[in-house]
Enzyme design. Structure first.
Site, PDB file in Angstrom:
ATOM      1  N   GLY A  18       1.322  -1.465  -0.262  1.00 37.00           N
ATOM      2  CA  GLY A  18       0.127  -0.126   0.019  1.00 37.00           C
ATOM      3  C   GLY A  18       0.865   1.170   0.034  1.00 37.00           C
ATOM      4  O   GLY A  18       2.387   0.492  -0.744  1.00 37.00           O
ATOM      5  N   ARG A  19       0.717   2.537   0.316  1.00 39.29           N
ATOM      6  CA  ARG A  19       1.348   3.980   0.511  1.00 39.29           C
ATOM      7  C   ARG A  19       2.279   3.561   1.525  1.00 39.29           C
ATOM      8  O   ARG A  19       2.456   4.571   1.583  1.00 39.29           O
ATOM      9  CB  ARG A  19       0.699   4.350   0.026  1.00 39.29           C
ATOM     10  CG  ARG A  19      -0.061   4.280  -1.642  1.00 39.29           C
ATOM     11  CD  ARG A  19      -0.840   5.964  -2.318  1.00 39.29           C
ATOM     12  NE  ARG A  19      -0.883   7.129  -1.428  1.00 39.29           N
ATOM     13  CZ  ARG A  19      -1.254   7.971  -0.649  1.00 39.29           C
ATOM     14  NH1 ARG A  19      -2.627   7.300  -0.639  1.00 39.29           N
ATOM     15  NH2 ARG A  19      -0.979   8.687  -0.441  1.00 39.29           N
ATOM     16  N   GLU A  36       5.336   3.842   1.829  1.00 39.72           N
ATOM     17  CA  GLU A  36       6.224   5.107   1.744  1.00 39.72           C
ATOM     18  C   GLU A  36       6.968   6.430   2.502  1.00 39.72           C
ATOM     19  O   GLU A  36       7.349   6.983   2.827  1.00 39.72           O
ATOM     20  CB  GLU A  36       5.239   6.409   0.544  1.00 39.72           C
ATOM     21  CG  GLU A  36       4.711   5.396  -1.015  1.00 39.72           C
ATOM     22  CD  GLU A  36       4.098   6.347  -2.088  1.00 39.72           C
ATOM     23  OE1 GLU A  36       4.104   7.565  -1.192  1.00 39.72           O
ATOM     24  OE2 GLU A  36       3.238   5.801  -2.256  1.00 39.72           O
ATOM     25  N   CYS A  55       4.310  -5.760  -1.940  1.00 39.59           N
ATOM     26  CA  CYS A  55       4.325  -5.042  -2.939  1.00 39.59           C
ATOM     27  C   CYS A  55       5.118  -3.537  -2.409  1.00 39.59           C
ATOM     28  O   CYS A  55       6.399  -3.814  -2.986  1.00 39.59           O
ATOM     29  CB  CYS A  55       2.912  -4.551  -2.924  1.00 39.59           C
ATOM     30  SG  CYS A  55       1.973  -3.044  -3.592  1.00 39.59           S
ATOM     31  N   HIS A  56       4.706  -1.890  -2.102  1.00 37.41           N
ATOM     32  CA  HIS A  56       5.630  -1.715  -1.641  1.00 37.41           C
ATOM     33  C   HIS A  56       6.475  -1.441  -0.582  1.00 37.41           C
ATOM     34  O   HIS A  56       7.574  -0.652   0.018  1.00 37.41           O
ATOM     35  CB  HIS A  56       5.058  -0.147  -1.459  1.00 37.41           C
ATOM     36  CG  HIS A  56       4.183   0.225  -2.351  1.00 37.41           C
ATOM     37  ND1 HIS A  56       3.664  -0.528  -3.546  1.00 37.41           N
ATOM     38  CD2 HIS A  56       4.804   1.147  -3.396  1.00 37.41           C
ATOM     39  CE1 HIS A  56       3.253   0.560  -4.937  1.00 37.41           C
ATOM     40  NE2 HIS A  56       3.906   1.372  -4.795  1.00 37.41           N
ATOM     41  N   TYR A  79       5.917  -5.403  -5.687  1.00 38.62           N
ATOM     42  CA  TYR A  79       5.560  -3.938  -6.840  1.00 38.62           C
ATOM     43  C   TYR A  79       6.714  -4.182  -7.972  1.00 38.62           C
ATOM     44  O   TYR A  79       6.881  -3.190  -8.350  1.00 38.62           O
ATOM     45  CB  TYR A  79       4.467  -3.221  -6.532  1.00 38.62           C
ATOM     46  CG  TYR A  79       3.035  -2.469  -7.604  1.00 38.62           C
ATOM     47  CD1 TYR A  79       1.784  -3.477  -7.336  1.00 38.62           C
ATOM     48  CD2 TYR A  79       3.438  -1.341  -7.877  1.00 38.62           C
ATOM     49  CE1 TYR A  79       1.287  -3.005  -8.694  1.00 38.62           C
ATOM     50  CE2 TYR A  79       2.448  -1.410  -9.224  1.00 38.62           C
ATOM     51  CZ  TYR A  79       1.015  -1.753  -9.365  1.00 38.62           C
ATOM     52  OH  TYR A  79       0.283  -1.515 -10.336  1.00 38.62           O
TER      53      TYR A  79
END
Length: 184
Positions: free
Chosen positions: A85-86, A89, A115-116, A135
């Site tokens: 997900g974000r 970040e 993923c992230h 990802y």
């Protein structure tokens, strides 16, 4: 009961938090969710819409974090999970999140990243020479972090098990559970 920690935050992908959370609990682990603060987290749902070049994002479930990163003693846990997900970040900038990740790599303890999630691993400096999935658009992030990118659903490199995104859940968690049980 052995404990596993999930490192996440707001804007984490709902499925990527809940699937390992529930699978690990089903296997008998005590699972704690750690975030920048102990608070109610807002997760998101990523999906693909025809005609879009990338995924879209919608509000997902909410869930309480059990513990703030600063209060985590990683020695209390046998493994760590970093969903995507974000959230990665911004949690990659948290010094305590990086401290926790480094502990698991320094102690060769199991880590699952999806993923992230490898963005946090790269920021913590633990991908150097390691093979990791992510990802696919994060290939450059894995490589800038010193890692070797492999586009796979269950990439195992020692203690690290990584995958691309939530469609990889069955392969990713099957491989992670095997690493976790082998090191128990």
């Amino acid at each position: 009961m052995a404990k596993v920690i999930i490192l996440t935050g707001d804007a984490a992908e709902t499925l990527e938090v809940f699937y390992p959370y529930q699978r690990l609990r089903e296997a008998g682990y005590d699972v704690h969710i750690a975030a920048p603060e102990k608070k109610k987290l807002q997760f998101v749902v990523h999906d693909f819409v025809e005609g879009f070049d990338t995924y879209t994002e919608k509000p997902g479930h909410t869930w309480d974090a059990d513990i703030a990163f600063r209060d985590v003693d990683p020695a209390d846990y046998v493994a760590a999970v970093v969903p995507g997900g974000r959230a990665p970040e911004f949690i990659r900038n948290d010094e305590d999140a990086k401290r926790i990740v480094r502990y698991f790599f320094d102690h060769d303890a199991p880590v699952a990243a999806l993923c992230h999630g490898p963005m946090l691993l790269a920021a913590a400096g633990v991908l150097q020479g390691r093979t990791s999935s992510a990802y696919p658009e994060l290939k450059v992030d894995v490589e800038l972090g010193g890692g070797i990118f492999e586009n796979g659903g269950a990439v195992v490199d020692g203690n690290l098990v990584s995958g691309r995104a939530w469609p990889d859940h069955p392969e990713w968690m099957r491989a992670f559970m095997a690493v976790l049980e082998a090191r128990a």
